[in-house]
Structures are given as C-alpha cells and as structure tokens.
Design an enzyme around this catalytic site. Sequence first.
Site, PDB file in Angstrom:
ATOM      1  N   TYR A  36     -33.526  51.697  93.241  1.00  0.00           N
ATOM      2  CA  TYR A  36     -33.503  50.787  94.384  1.00  0.00           C
ATOM      3  C   TYR A  36     -34.285  49.510  94.030  1.00  0.00           C
ATOM      4  CZ  TYR A  36     -34.317  49.107  99.121  1.00  0.00           C
ATOM      5  OH  TYR A  36     -34.376  48.334 100.244  1.00  0.00           O
ATOM      6  N   ASP A  40     -36.719  60.511  94.429  1.00  0.00           N
ATOM      7  CA  ASP A  40     -36.241  59.759  95.593  1.00  0.00           C
ATOM      8  C   ASP A  40     -34.919  60.400  96.014  1.00  0.00           C
ATOM      9  OD1 ASP A  40     -35.027  57.958  97.346  1.00  0.00           O
ATOM     10  OD2 ASP A  40     -35.829  56.185  96.345  1.00  0.00           O
ATOM     11  N   LYS A  96     -32.324  55.525 106.150  1.00  0.00           N
ATOM     12  CA  LYS A  96     -30.934  55.693 105.766  1.00  0.00           C
ATOM     13  C   LYS A  96     -30.336  56.922 106.458  1.00  0.00           C
ATOM     14  CE  LYS A  96     -32.243  52.213 103.319  1.00  0.00           C
ATOM     15  NZ  LYS A  96     -32.667  52.314 101.932  1.00  0.00           N
ATOM     16  N   ARG A 128     -53.521  57.027 113.772  1.00  0.00           N
ATOM     17  CA  ARG A 128     -53.268  56.719 112.362  1.00  0.00           C
ATOM     18  C   ARG A 128     -53.352  58.014 111.555  1.00  0.00           C
ATOM     19  NH1 ARG A 128     -57.448  55.409 109.756  1.00  0.00           N
ATOM     20  NH2 ARG A 128     -58.140  53.715 111.110  1.00  0.00           N
TER      21      ARG A 128
HETATM   22  C1  PLP Z   1     -33.801  51.865 101.189  1.00  0.00           C
HETATM   23  C2  PLP Z   1     -34.288  52.617 100.020  1.00  0.00           C
HETATM   24  C3  PLP Z   1     -35.657  52.642  99.691  1.00  0.00           C
HETATM   25  C4  PLP Z   1     -36.687  51.852 100.457  1.00  0.00           C
HETATM   26  O1  PLP Z   1     -36.820  52.302 101.769  1.00  0.00           O
HETATM   27  P1  PLP Z   1     -37.199  51.348 103.019  1.00  0.00           P
HETATM   28  O2  PLP Z   1     -37.151  52.286 104.162  1.00  0.00           O
HETATM   29  O3  PLP Z   1     -36.173  50.261 103.070  1.00  0.00           O
HETATM   30  O4  PLP Z   1     -38.557  50.804 102.728  1.00  0.00           O
HETATM   31  C5  PLP Z   1     -36.041  53.404  98.599  1.00  0.00           C
HETATM   32  N1  PLP Z   1     -35.141  54.103  97.876  1.00  0.00           N
HETATM   33  C6  PLP Z   1     -33.831  54.097  98.164  1.00  0.00           C
HETATM   34  C7  PLP Z   1     -32.891  54.896  97.317  1.00  0.00           C
HETATM   35  C8  PLP Z   1     -33.352  53.354  99.236  1.00  0.00           C
HETATM   36  O5  PLP Z   1     -32.043  53.339  99.501  1.00  0.00           O
END
Ligand code: PLP
Length: 381
Positions: free
Chosen positions: A98, A170, A195, A46
Amino acid sequence: MKIGTKAIHAGVQPDPTTGAIMTPIYQTSTYVQAAPGVHKGYEYSRTSNPTRKALEDSLAALENGTYGLCFGSGLAAIDCVLKTLKPGDEVVSGNDIYGGTYRLFTKVFAHFGIKFRFVNMQNLDEVKANMNENTKLLWVETPTNPMLQVIDIEAVTNLVKGSGIKVCVDNTFATPILQRPLDLGADLVMHSATKFLGGHSDVVMGALVTTDDELAEKLYFIQNSSGAVCGPMDSFLVLRGIKTLHVRIKAHCENGEKVAHFLKSHPKVASVRWPGFTDHPNHQIALKQMDGFGGMVTFTLKDDTVEAAHKVLSNTHLFSLAESLGGVESLIGHPASMTHAAIPREERLKVGLMDSTIRLSVGIEDADDLIEDLNKAFAHL
Ligand SMILES: *Cc1c(COP(=O)(O)O)cnc(C)c1O
C-alpha cells in the site's frame, strides 16, 4: 464456533445495564470512580472504552487471536507496530505494498534510524538475503495492493522461526473470512478496517491482532502512550459492518470472479490479475492459504497509456472513481496517479504496475450491471 457465527456473536454481549442487544456507543471520555482507583475496568477512553473493547474482542476472535487493538486509521495501527522498534533496527518488507505504508516507512520512520529493505517476497531467497542480525520485523502484505501477488505466509514465517524476528501480515485485502495469518504462524495481523471490515465506506480505522503476550503488552503501551485510538461511534460502525462480513465477502468473491472472467475475454485488455485464475503466478499459494479469491481485480490495457486508462475511468457510472476499496459499492482507481503516486515509476514498473493499470474493488451490486458498465466504458477506447 465457525467464522460466520463469530462475525455475529464473538466479543459482543448484551449491555449489562439495559440488556441492549447491540453494543451501545459509549460516547464518554471518562468514568466515575467509587473511590480513588476503584472503578469498573474503565478509567479514561484513550486507554479503554467499552464500544472499542467489544470491537477489539470481536476482531481478536475472528483472527483466532487473543488480543485486539483498534486505531484511528490503518496507518495509525502500522505506526504502532513500527514504534516497537528502535534506531538501527531493520525491516524487510514486500515491494508491492500500500502506497501509504511505503510513505510511512520511507518518509517518516526512516528518519528515526530504522532501515527498510523492499524485496520481492514471492522469492524466499531474496527475503533471506536481506535479513541480518539487525532485522526485527518482516512486513508482509498479501494479497498485495494493487498487483495481487500472493505471498506464502507459512513459508515466510518458517524463515524466522525461533529467531525473535516478528512477522506482521497486512490482512486488509483478504479479511479473516478468507485468510487467518496467525494460524499460519504470523505474530501479528494488521487491518485497515476502513476497507472490508467496515465495508460501507463510512469510517476510517485500523486494527492489530496478536496472540503474543509480550508483544501485546508493548502494543497496548504504545496505543495508550501515542493515543491514536478510534472513537466509540466509529467502533460501533465497524462492529455493525462485521456482522455481515462473511456474507459480503462471499458476494465480493462471486462478483470478482465474474468481472475477472469478463475482463480476461475482452479484446482491449492486455492482462488481468486475480488470484483465482490458474495462470496467476501464485495461484497454488492462494489455494493453500485462502478460502476464496476476493473481489479485488487489477488489469492492464493493450493501449498502455495513462490517457487510455483515464478514458476508462471517466466513463464508468456504477464503478465510482475513488481511492479506497472494500465497500459494498464498486470502485475503480488508477494506482499510478492515485493510491500509488508516492511510489517512483521505476519501482512501480518492477512489480508490473504499468501506466494503464486499473484497479477494481468489485462491490456487491448485480454482476451483470457491473459488466455492462465496464463494457460501455471500453467502447470509448
Ligand atoms: C487502506 C490501506 C492501508 C491504510 O489504511 P488507512 O485506514 O487508510 O489508514 C493499509 N494497507 C492496505 C492494504 C490498505 O488498503
């Protein structure tokens, strides 16, 4: 070292015991100690795991940061950032973010006494007007999901310079190949590695990168205390994905451009959002802070109804109808009924997310086939 070289080499060394060129999947929870407290830097997975560590170092290098932290999902990474705050603190966030981030802010952390203000971040005066002595964090998503607004990272960070207010970007849509927020003054970068970083639609993961020593210490403490870490197998998959990140992103950008132009010229399409168009409202900012315009394309139909959108969505064959984005295969989605269903309709309309708005994650197939697929689907309208 240039970023394409970093994608392949940064953070990873041949395995010290065998020389294996690929970082092994250290599928272990614990590490044997020679004597109490005498160990090789790893005590419990962890806290730290060698496969995860290689990935964290690789991401830190790609973002021009010093500290990388990986989590079980993008939202777990955001959760860690929010836990640096305390009741009474305020966050100013963009209003086109998001859907899951919006849900985490308003349905989870709001209950712990943290206040969120959602603003149009394209308007710096609006950002300023919503800051006060309780503001501790600016949450910047750019390009935004799904309207592909581009927020001026440097201008936003200049607003809070010296104030102690942290700026987190982000960077999921751009990836470090197209945009490096730490170089533009941000304190922290967040990724949904699910992604583009993973890139093959086979793993859910999140990440944070910073250069701030004090912030990094807090984040590591929370990562270990809350425990939302990713496993070694998933770390291996994302490490592997990153090795082709620069090549994939180049292909996403090229295909995104072709598909965006096709959509723009189609009689059934009312409008197309892609940061590379000179008539995109933030095109100049995109030119300034990004090294390419990406493979995300959002468009709205002339027949602005959910029914029309559903007709398109159910008649593509190469574009698969699915949530998520950033994989090698093309995906098509309807934010209003899928990823952004948690956002009230009035809020959606405010940012131009209409009933028929469709979001494409343009993959790296042959662009001609992708265009033909869309063209055939439009014939059903
Ligand atoms: C998918 C996404 C998230 C969240 O990520 P997860 O891996 O699905 O928890 C946050 N910000 C953006 C821009 C995203 O496309």
